[in-house]
Design a protein around this motif. Structure first.
Motif, PDB file in Angstrom:
ATOM      1  N   PHE A 247       0.842  -1.191   0.000  1.00  0.00           N
ATOM      2  CA  PHE A 247       0.000   0.000   0.000  1.00  0.00           C
ATOM      3  C   PHE A 247       0.882   1.247   0.000  1.00  0.00           C
ATOM      4  O   PHE A 247       1.939   1.270   0.617  1.00  0.00           O
TER       5      PHE A 247
ATOM      6  N   ARG B   3      -4.947   0.816  -4.035  1.00  0.00           N
ATOM      7  CA  ARG B   3      -3.950   0.614  -2.978  1.00  0.00           C
ATOM      8  C   ARG B   3      -3.128   1.872  -2.678  1.00  0.00           C
ATOM      9  O   ARG B   3      -2.013   1.807  -2.198  1.00  0.00           O
TER      10      ARG B   3
ATOM     11  N   ALA C  32       0.747   0.302   7.190  1.00  0.00           N
ATOM     12  CA  ALA C  32       1.178   0.487   5.797  1.00  0.00           C
ATOM     13  C   ALA C  32       2.340   1.461   5.690  1.00  0.00           C
ATOM     14  O   ALA C  32       3.247   1.290   4.890  1.00  0.00           O
TER      15      ALA C  32
END
Lengths: 648, 321
Positions: A378, A400, A469
């Motif tokens: 991501f 993403r 992420a």
């Protein structure tokens, strides 16, 4: 006859300068037509005074007409002539008109007094250091104009320094009054509001993009002073609105209800938060706050102030970092944190169902989802691609790329699909410590969104999917985590060290200003007096005012008499000699200078003739001649005293 | 009633000091301060600013208001200080004819070493004279006082005031200095010629005023006769100047009370005698004066004329000296 005395051209020019300096900082803040109407009379007045003999003042009818135009312009623009901004606009325009018809000293007084009132008006709009300085300058110039009107032979420099000195002498009294004058908590009346001005800030709704917009602003959201050590960045989650209602696109908070129980814990931290003006009641406490006086805690453990922070607000907060919340939540309430609109985000729903099957324990489902985020490549960016109707689906499985609200949104939807009660929390994360004054500065660009999931026996647990992420977002702030191509405000992304230091200094000064000057309100006054061991009630404050006023008056009188006795040694000795001779009936005539007097006294007492002539000559040289060394005056004093003791 | 109250107040302010011997130095107990009209409106402005600051919790508004309050207080202190220690060093009130405004010449002195700007002095109810005194210096000034009837009068009450520095506060003090001035009888207009003489000299009648030729103006000098002062020029704001007359020379004459018609009362007789004396003087004639109980032998010149006019002024008036 005094009041009607006309003001000469020099005085008129001074008044013009005072009015111009008074209106100058104000005009850019008013609308264009107001600015034009207000500055026309100034230009006209300047044109009138361009020659040594000014043209006569304009006809009253013309002035009346212009006043009507001013009122009409105000009403047309703001719908009313009352209220802060319309009132100020009207006042600015009328000040120019009054200036145009200023003829006599009385007019001059009215014009200058209007100037003072307009200077107060700035502060309705802004109370920064810069406004204070410009008001201060305008105030001194207005006083100078008044001095000049009353004393037409005064030239530029003594007039300016005279008024600056007056203000300087007035400052101690002003400071005393500032501290001692009783402040009140609530306004005496409220003026019609001018409509909420647009300020950037947190909102109680969240959809992809709302927080990314905020992140572009380098404005300060609030500052925090910790009484103990400042918590590390990863623990600095300042909780704002908690949103648990989801319609498929947008998250929204539920109406606030009071919390049934207060969080308890052992790791207590105390801190003071200074919020910049906004339209909301959130106090952005660290996890998890317990309310202090005047504060309330809602059922989602959001700390609220008693009223919206429309002006800058300081609040003392207490949090327990190890407190657990939501342990006593009702099943019905918990169930609302599982609600999802039917048919939305089908792919996330399917993925959630699979997580639920694979992991019987809810905590494992959370861990699985986080590891999906961590491993899914991501990208954390401020400019993500546009998402469709099912934002969570698109984000998790297609684009993403997203900002914190994309992560929080998708993760919360996923958790609800997997049967774990979850909600979105918006707030601020991180902040920057200003090394100058040690406060933590939190900007709009630190706005953040994360999730809370409910686990049995642990209650609501914070989960920050963005951290999974883009871990650097949490430890290093926004700048560190974003790709360099992303647009972020210059003030937030500062590479140069000296620029950063400069900014830190300016902000530390501004915070001290906010705390000690602007934030000196009824509460702080009470605190200050409590610290000194007094109650800050009206009676004590009045006594304080009277006593300090009397002391001030006494100080001024002492100053007066001290300066009255400021004589040179030569003068003192000569006066002593005159007194002694006066006792023997020898007095100088009114028009008699020292030398003539000495000559006459010498004829009365020939035996002292020589001494008198010597003293008088030296005294006259010291007093009326070019500046002589101090030793000469001292020598004369000693000689006279010696002679007096010898002779009398 | 109001006038009476004012009178009593001023009497209280002087507190039995009047008339005072010169020099008079202003001490702080006789200086009074009050806000002026603009000062009162300044006070109201401060109140409005205070309320606005309270209502909108404008900390800087408070600061501005309190700084201005401090300035207002300072302007009171400064006004008071501007008068404190000012000395009325000396003064003179020149003799005038009844019906003419009197002129006071005063010397004000400053010893404290600071200049005293924006002072004004006035005789109660008449136009003020503005002046300032440089540090450690004296300043002489002239001041008009209202006309008074014949006699010897003190100059009356003088009001020294200042609105320095901002015109918000007026500080004032009263003087009632022991300066006395004579008021001569008003010379009768178009008086008939003095009766012809039995005196020693070969006097010839004074021509009915037409022997007096206006010659020129020259700056005022102490001792000039008030009648010769160019009042019109003074009223236009010009300098004090004296009209200079060229007159013809004459003989000797007696001006006598008993030569006046019996129909005239005392004041009218004195006016006529005054007119005669002036004519005789203008004609450069030697003349004497004979009043009941007083006789001045013939003479001429300014000193003689002054003596004659003085005895006319004081005729039947209790002497205050």
């Amino acid at each position: 006859m005094h009041k009607a005395a006309p003001v000469d051209r020099g005085g008129q020019l001074w008044i013009l300068a005072a009015v111009v300096l008074t209106l100058l900082p104000l005009l850019p803040r008013l609308t264009l037509e107001v600015g034009v109407i207000a500055s026309l009379p100034l230009l006209w007045q300047g044109w009138r005074l361009r020659n040594a003999s000014p043209t006569p003042t304009p006809n009253r009818l013309v002035l009346l007409l212009m006043a009507i135009v001013a009122v009409a312009a105000t009403v047309a623009r703001y719908g009313t002539a009352f209220g802060r901004t319309p009132g100020l606009a009207l006042l600015a325009m009328l000040l120019g008109l009054k200036l145009l018809e200023t003829r006599t000293r009385r007019d001059a007084h009215i014009t200058i007094q209007l100037c003072f009132f307009v200077q107060l008006g700035y502060f309705l709009l802004e109370q920064s250091v810069v406004t204070a300085l410009s008001a201060f300058a305008a105030c001194i110039l207005a006083l100078t104009a008044l001095l000049r009107v009353e004393q037409p032979d005064l030239s530029l420099k003594p007039a300016l320094s005279g008024s600056a000195r007056m203000v300087g002498i007035a400052l101690p009294l002003a400071a005393l009054l500032f501290v001692l004058f009783p402040r009140i908590d609530s306004p005496l009346w409220s003026m019609p509001s001018d409509g909420a001005s647009a300020t950037t800030g947190m909102s109680d709704r969240m959809r992809p993009g709302t927080i990314a917009d905020l992140s572009l602003s380098g404005e300060i959201a609030f500052r925090v002073e910790f009484s103990g050590p400042i918590p590390p960045p990863a623990e600095r989650y300042f909780r704002g609105p908690v949103m648990s209602q989801f319609n498929g696109v947008e998250w929204q908070s539920r109406p606030a209800i009071r919390a049934a129980s207060l969080p308890q814990g052992s790791r207590r931290i105390d801190y003071v938060i200074t919020l910049e003006p906004n339209q909301n009641r959130w106090l952005f406490a660290l996890e998890h706050a317990t309310p202090r006086d005047g504060q309330t805690l809602d059922a989602a453990n959001v700390l609220l102030a008693s009223a919206a922070a429309r002006t800058r607000v300081r609040a003392a907060l207490t949090s327990f970092t190890d407190a657990r919340i939501g342990l006593d939540i009702s099943p019905a309430h918990l169930a609302t944190n599982l609600e999802l609109p039917a048919g939305s985000n089908p792919r996330v729903a399917a993925f959630g169902a699979r997580l639920r099957q694979d992991n019987p324990a809810p905590a494992d489902r959370v861990a699985a989802a986080l590891s999906f985020l961590r491993k899914g490549d991501f990208v954390y960016t401020l400019s993500p691609p546009r998402l469709g109707r099912n934002a969570a689906d698109d984000f998790l499985f297609e684009t993403r790329q997203g900002f914190c609200e994309h992560f929080a949104n998708a993760f919360t939807v996923l958790m609800r699909s997997a049967g774990v009660p979850a909600r979105v929390v918006a707030g601020y994360q991180g902040g920057e410590v200003n090394p100058i004054d040690g406060t933590l500065v939190v900007r709009q660009s630190d706005a953040h969104a994360w999730s809370e999931v409910w686990l049995a026996e642990r209650g609501w647990v914070r989960v920050d999917p963005t951290a999974a992420a883009a871990p650097r977002r949490i430890d290093g702030g926004l700048t560190a985590s974003l790709p360099a191509s992303d647009p972020i405000p210059g003030l937030v992304r500062i590479e140069s060290q000296w620029l950063r230091t400069l900014r830190n200094r300016a902000e530390a000064m501004s915070h001290a200003w906010n705390t000690w000057i602007l934030g000196y309100n009824a509460q702080r006054q009470r605190d200050l007096f409590a610290g000194l061991g007094f109650d800050a009630d009206w009676r004590n404050l009045t006594i304080g005012l009277v006593v300090s006023g009397a002391l001030w008056q006494a100080a001024v009188w002492v100053g007066m008499f001290r300066s009255r006795r400021r004589q040179t040694p030569a003068e003192r000795a000569w006066q002593l000699l005159l007194r002694k001779l006066g006792q023997r009936g020898i007095e100088p005539a009114i028009s008699e200078g020292p030398i003539a007097f000495a000559a006459r006294a010498g004829t009365i007492h020939p035996e002292w003739h020589e001494a008198f002539a010597d003293f008088a000559a030296r005294y006259a040289r010291l007093t009326y001649g070019p500046t002589a060394p101090a030793a000469e005056a001292e020598a004369l004093r000693l000689d006279i005293n010696a002679w007096l003791t010898r002779t009398f | 009633m109001r006038q009476n109250l004012r009178e009593r107040m001023q009497r209280w302010m002087l507190r039995g000091r009047a008339p005072e011997r010169l020099p008079v130095t202003l001490g702080q107990r006789r200086i009074y301060v009050l806000p002026t009209g603009p000062g009162l409106s300044f006070g109201l402005l401060l109140l409005a600013m205070l309320v606005a600051s309270l209502n909108y919790t404008l900390s800087l508004g408070f600061a501005l208001t309190f700084v201005l309050a401090g300035v207002g207080h300072l302007s009171m202190v400064r006004a008071h200080r501007n008068l404190l220690g000012v000395t009325l060093q000396s003064g003179r009130c020149d003799a005038v004819f009844a019906g003419e405004p009197r002129i006071l010449l005063l010397v004000m002195q400053e010893q404290a070493g600071r200049g005293r700007p924006s002072l004004s002095i006035m005789h109660t109810e008449s136009a003020p004279t503005s002046f300032s005194i440089p540090a450690k210096a004296s300043q002489s000034l002239s001041l008009a006082a209202p006309a008074l009837p014949r006699g010897r009068h003190a100059v009356g009450r003088l009001r020294l005031e200042t609105r320095h520095p901002l015109g918000l506060i007026v500080a004032w003090s009263y003087f009632e200095p022991a300066i006395f001035g004579l008021v001569y009888p008003a010379p009768e207009a178009d008086a008939p010629s003095a009766p012809s003489q039995q005196g020693e000299g070969e006097g010839r009648p004074i021509p009915g005023g037409d022997g007096v030729l206006f010659d020129s103006l020259r700056p005022y000098r102490a001792g000039d006769r008030p009648r010769q002062i160019a009042w019109r020029q003074l009223a236009r704001g010009g300098a004090l100047a004296t009209k200079h007359f060229a007159a013809e020379a004459g003989g000797e004459q007696w001006l006598r009370w008993i030569d006046c018609p019996a129909t005239l009362d005392t004041e009218a007789r004195l006016s006529r005698l005054c007119a005669w004396a002036l004519r005789a003087d203008e004609a450069k004639q030697r003349f004497g004066l004979e009043l009941p109980g007083r006789r001045i032998p013939p003479g001429s010149g300014a000193a003689h004329l002054r003596e004659v006019l003085e005895s006319l002024a004081l005729y039947g008036v209790a002497d205050h000296a």
